[in-house]
Motif scaffolding. Structure first.
Motif, PDB file in Angstrom:
ATOM      1  N   LEU A  54       0.903  -1.211  -0.069  1.00  0.00           N
ATOM      2  CA  LEU A  54      -0.040  -0.055   0.048  1.00  0.00           C
ATOM      3  C   LEU A  54       0.746   1.069   0.138  1.00  0.00           C
ATOM      4  N   ILE A  55       1.667   1.558   1.227  1.00  0.00           N
ATOM      5  CA  ILE A  55       2.425   2.744   1.041  1.00  0.00           C
ATOM      6  C   ILE A  55       3.511   2.529   2.218  1.00  0.00           C
ATOM      7  N   ASN A  56       4.811   3.080   1.843  1.00  0.00           N
ATOM      8  CA  ASN A  56       5.902   2.894   3.046  1.00  0.00           C
ATOM      9  C   ASN A  56       6.191   1.323   3.165  1.00  0.00           C
ATOM     10  N   HIS A  57       5.915   0.974   4.728  1.00  0.00           N
ATOM     11  CA  HIS A  57       5.897  -0.498   5.101  1.00  0.00           C
ATOM     12  C   HIS A  57       4.622  -0.982   5.152  1.00  0.00           C
ATOM     13  N   TYR A  58       3.871  -0.286   4.657  1.00  0.00           N
ATOM     14  CA  TYR A  58       2.196  -1.093   5.025  1.00  0.00           C
ATOM     15  C   TYR A  58       2.169  -2.017   3.782  1.00  0.00           C
ATOM     16  N   TYR A  59       1.520  -3.112   4.169  1.00  0.00           N
ATOM     17  CA  TYR A  59       0.856  -4.136   3.232  1.00  0.00           C
ATOM     18  C   TYR A  59      -0.623  -4.370   3.841  1.00  0.00           C
ATOM     19  N   CYS A  60      -1.290  -4.727   2.740  1.00  0.00           N
ATOM     20  CA  CYS A  60      -2.784  -5.115   3.313  1.00  0.00           C
ATOM     21  C   CYS A  60      -2.814  -5.991   4.135  1.00  0.00           C
ATOM     22  N   LYS A  61      -2.489  -7.371   4.282  1.00  0.00           N
ATOM     23  CA  LYS A  61      -2.375  -8.239   5.419  1.00  0.00           C
ATOM     24  C   LYS A  61      -3.676  -8.905   5.757  1.00  0.00           C
ATOM     25  N   ARG A  62      -4.543  -8.596   4.790  1.00  0.00           N
ATOM     26  CA  ARG A  62      -5.937  -9.162   5.423  1.00  0.00           C
ATOM     27  C   ARG A  62      -5.994 -10.745   4.945  1.00  0.00           C
ATOM     28  N   PRO A  63      -6.686 -11.385   5.998  1.00  0.00           N
ATOM     29  CA  PRO A  63      -6.746 -12.741   5.741  1.00  0.00           C
ATOM     30  C   PRO A  63      -7.627 -13.400   4.539  1.00  0.00           C
ATOM     31  N   ILE A  64      -7.266 -14.192   4.031  1.00  0.00           N
ATOM     32  CA  ILE A  64      -8.060 -14.634   2.701  1.00  0.00           C
ATOM     33  C   ILE A  64      -8.390 -16.068   2.807  1.00  0.00           C
ATOM     34  N   TYR A  65      -9.484 -16.558   2.746  1.00  0.00           N
ATOM     35  CA  TYR A  65     -10.222 -17.814   3.064  1.00  0.00           C
ATOM     36  C   TYR A  65     -10.568 -18.495   1.748  1.00  0.00           C
ATOM     37  N   GLU A  66     -10.387 -19.888   1.632  1.00  0.00           N
ATOM     38  CA  GLU A  66     -10.996 -20.372   0.666  1.00  0.00           C
ATOM     39  C   GLU A  66     -12.586 -21.362   1.084  1.00  0.00           C
ATOM     40  N   PHE A  67     -13.187 -20.883   0.332  1.00  0.00           N
ATOM     41  CA  PHE A  67     -14.504 -21.734   0.716  1.00  0.00           C
ATOM     42  C   PHE A  67     -14.692 -22.677  -0.395  1.00  0.00           C
ATOM     43  N   LYS A  68     -15.213 -23.830  -0.062  1.00  0.00           N
ATOM     44  CA  LYS A  68     -15.471 -24.936  -0.770  1.00  0.00           C
ATOM     45  C   LYS A  68     -17.029 -25.212  -0.733  1.00  0.00           C
ATOM     46  N   ILE A  69     -17.860 -25.061  -1.693  1.00  0.00           N
ATOM     47  CA  ILE A  69     -19.268 -25.466  -1.621  1.00  0.00           C
ATOM     48  C   ILE A  69     -19.399 -26.854  -2.408  1.00  0.00           C
ATOM     49  N   THR A  70     -20.001 -27.507  -1.727  1.00  0.00           N
ATOM     50  CA  THR A  70     -20.280 -28.952  -2.358  1.00  0.00           C
ATOM     51  C   THR A  70     -21.793 -28.989  -2.441  1.00  0.00           C
ATOM     52  N   TRP A  71     -22.218 -29.348  -3.994  1.00  0.00           N
ATOM     53  CA  TRP A  71     -23.534 -29.350  -4.231  1.00  0.00           C
ATOM     54  C   TRP A  71     -24.165 -30.434  -4.235  1.00  0.00           C
ATOM     55  N   TRP A  72     -23.447 -31.671  -4.074  1.00  0.00           N
ATOM     56  CA  TRP A  72     -24.087 -32.965  -3.877  1.00  0.00           C
ATOM     57  C   TRP A  72     -23.299 -34.058  -3.453  1.00  0.00           C
TER      58      TRP A  72
END
Length: 289
Positions: A271-289
């Motif tokens: 983002l700027i200087n020493h700042y990075y986003c660092k937001r956690p990201i999750y993988e969702f697995k949707i099973t349909w049957w």
């Protein structure tokens, strides 16, 4: 004497005159009305109910006192058995209510003695109490779990912008991907973050000092959309990211959707200087049957 109707003009012709005996013949007793005519002209008499009332609720049989059904006057049951409405009976003479009777016993137990259902039936009985408009039962159920906890949860979700819209987006994306791939499941990336600004142990001291001193141009440098399918946040509450993840999974499961999730890292966008986003990201697995 000349007798005329409102649709015929009075004639002065002597030949049109009738004798008094002829006039009397015209005033005969009206014919017995047909069933259709009677239904249109005469109101139904109040329906009479026995003191002990046999019931057929969706095929399930119950027996209770009339006074129990009339316990609270503002309910649908009190109105139904007030005598002002006609209730059909089955072949055995039981009064028929066209409603699933699975939880009607819980309704009767409350009307009889104020008993509340076990926790695992509270939500279902609540729906029945709504249908029958039993206000006192609704009030009691709302003060116990799980409905009391649901009130707190909804208060938290009320802080979340577009929460329901994001749920619908998760479902729609997962459905389209599964159909395109002809697959049993679909995966998508979901970002869940509580703070609008990035925070790490190293950045906290600088972050606090910059929070209210950023210029408009600096603020734009922190504006960022992670490369994910759906993003939840930010919000201001004690509840954290894991609490929101629980809400998402619970609400999807209530829709009959099987979902698994795991954290696959963080957004490393600079983002700027020493700042990075660092937001956690999750993988969702949707099973349909």
């Amino acid at each position: 004497m000349v007798v005329v109707t409102g649709q015929n003009k009075v004639s002065g012709n002597p030949d049109d005159a009738m004798s008094s005996s002829d006039a009397e013949d015209d005033f005969q007793e009206p014919a017995t009305p047909t069933a259709t005519q009677a239904g249109q002209a005469l109101p139904l008499l109040p329906q009479q109910f026995p003191e002990v009332v046999p019931l057929n609720v969706g095929g399930m049989h119950f027996t209770t006192r009339l006074s129990t059904l009339r316990r609270y006057e503002d309910t649908m049951l009190a109105a139904m058995f007030s005598g002002r409405h006609y209730i059909p009976t089955d072949a055995e003479g039981r009064y028929f209510i066209d409603r699933d009777g699975t939880y009607f016993g819980d309704i009767l137990n409350f009307l009889r003695s104020g008993d509340l259902p076990p926790r695992d039936r509270v939500r279902s009985v609540y729906k029945e109490a709504q249908y029958y408009s039993i206000g006192p039962l609704l009030d009691n159920l709302e003060d116990i779990q799980p409905l009391k906890g649901e009130k707190v949860r909804q208060a938290f979700l009320g802080l979340m912008p577009y929460y329901k819209d994001h749920l619908e987006r998760i479902i729609e994306i997962a459905k389209l991907r599964a159909m395109q791939r002809k697959a049993r499941f679909a995966k998508l990336k979901v970002c869940v973050f509580k703070e609008e600004m990035p925070i790490t142990p190293y950045e906290c001291p600088h972050f606090n000092s910059l929070r209210f001193e950023r210029s408009e141009s600096e603020t734009k440098l922190f504006e960022h959309h992670c490369e994910v399918d759906v993003s939840f946040g930010p919000w201001e509450a004690v509840a954290d990211v894991y609490d929101l993840l629980h809400c998402i999974v619970t609400d999807l499961s209530d829709r009959g959707i099987t979902v698994d999730h795991q954290c696959i890292g963080v957004c490393d966008k600079h983002l700027i200087n020493h700042y990075y986003c660092k937001r956690p990201i999750y993988e969702f697995k949707i099973t349909w049957w």
